[in-house]
Design a protein around this motif. Sequence first.
Motif, PDB file in Angstrom:
ATOM      1  N   ARG A  11       0.825  -1.215   0.000  1.00  0.00           N
ATOM      2  CA  ARG A  11       0.000   0.000   0.000  1.00  0.00           C
ATOM      3  C   ARG A  11       0.859   1.267   0.000  1.00  0.00           C
ATOM      4  N   GLU A  62      -0.898   4.663   8.109  1.00  0.00           N
ATOM      5  CA  GLU A  62      -2.124   4.437   7.339  1.00  0.00           C
ATOM      6  C   GLU A  62      -2.010   5.214   6.026  1.00  0.00           C
ATOM      7  N   MET A  64      -3.946   6.025   3.530  1.00  0.00           N
ATOM      8  CA  MET A  64      -4.892   7.083   3.161  1.00  0.00           C
ATOM      9  C   MET A  64      -4.671   8.338   4.010  1.00  0.00           C
ATOM     10  N   SER A  94     -11.996   8.812  -0.709  1.00  0.00           N
ATOM     11  CA  SER A  94     -10.888   8.028  -0.163  1.00  0.00           C
ATOM     12  C   SER A  94     -11.407   6.905   0.727  1.00  0.00           C
ATOM     13  N   PHE A  95     -12.373   7.221   1.589  1.00  0.00           N
ATOM     14  CA  PHE A  95     -12.934   6.195   2.465  1.00  0.00           C
ATOM     15  C   PHE A  95     -13.794   5.211   1.674  1.00  0.00           C
ATOM     16  N   MET A  98     -11.502   2.564   0.458  1.00  0.00           N
ATOM     17  CA  MET A  98     -11.045   1.672   1.520  1.00  0.00           C
ATOM     18  C   MET A  98     -12.149   0.749   2.040  1.00  0.00           C
ATOM     19  N   THR A  99     -13.383   1.247   2.078  1.00  0.00           N
ATOM     20  CA  THR A  99     -14.447   0.458   2.705  1.00  0.00           C
ATOM     21  C   THR A  99     -15.304  -0.306   1.705  1.00  0.00           C
ATOM     22  N   GLU A 102     -11.766  -2.003  -1.397  1.00  0.00           N
ATOM     23  CA  GLU A 102     -10.542  -2.721  -1.045  1.00  0.00           C
ATOM     24  C   GLU A 102     -10.779  -4.072  -0.368  1.00  0.00           C
ATOM     25  N   ASN A 160      -6.309   8.333  -4.747  1.00  0.00           N
ATOM     26  CA  ASN A 160      -6.573   7.359  -3.698  1.00  0.00           C
ATOM     27  C   ASN A 160      -7.482   6.233  -4.177  1.00  0.00           C
ATOM     28  N   VAL A 164      -6.398   2.072  -5.054  1.00  0.00           N
ATOM     29  CA  VAL A 164      -7.099   0.881  -4.558  1.00  0.00           C
ATOM     30  C   VAL A 164      -7.517  -0.012  -5.725  1.00  0.00           C
TER      31      VAL A 164
END
Length: 201
Positions: A11, A62, A64, A94-95, A98-99, A102, A160, A164
């Motif tokens: 990452r 982290e 991000m 961005s979140f 990730m949620t 990813e 970002n 991912v």
Amino acid sequence: MTTLYGSSKSRAARSLWALEELGVKYDHVPVAPAEAKSADNLKRNPNGHVPVLEDDGIVVWESMAINLYLAEKYGKNSLWPSDLAGHAAAYKWSFFGMTEAEPHLMSILRNRVMNPPDKRDENAALAAVEALKAPFKVLDQSLQGREYLLGNSFTIADLNVASVLSWAAMIRLDQSATPTAQAWLQKCLGREANAKVRKLP
């Protein structure tokens, strides 16, 4: 002094990409994920992960969080949006990466590439492929009529999310149902800064 710890095969690649886009002078220490729980790295990140950024005495871990920090500090005229609404959109996307994306991409990677053959679960991989259809559709719809996620300029939000979704190309995920998102992703991943990072250790 700015130093980024982490291999481009992890990452950390997304944080290296951000540094390259921003033109920040930095030192790269290619700590592999297998070395992340070493005594030295645990001093930097007690969770035992990479990447870790050290920037003028500030330590951030982290990926991000690192990227949002870098964009806000160094990208006022490039990657960082100019207003509060833009900041909110950068956080949101961005979140989202990730949620919503990813975890499913990692499930496919583990069950089709990374795990030993006897530890792979094709049913889990197929469920993850199915689960990705919804976020890809959201992304595709959001990109209709615009060049990038926040408008006509490439920002940290694009970097970002694209970082991912770069795993989608690695696992040859069929994106034909969302051609706008697919074209956007290839455009982002084709940027010179990202190509440079892919050659780093």
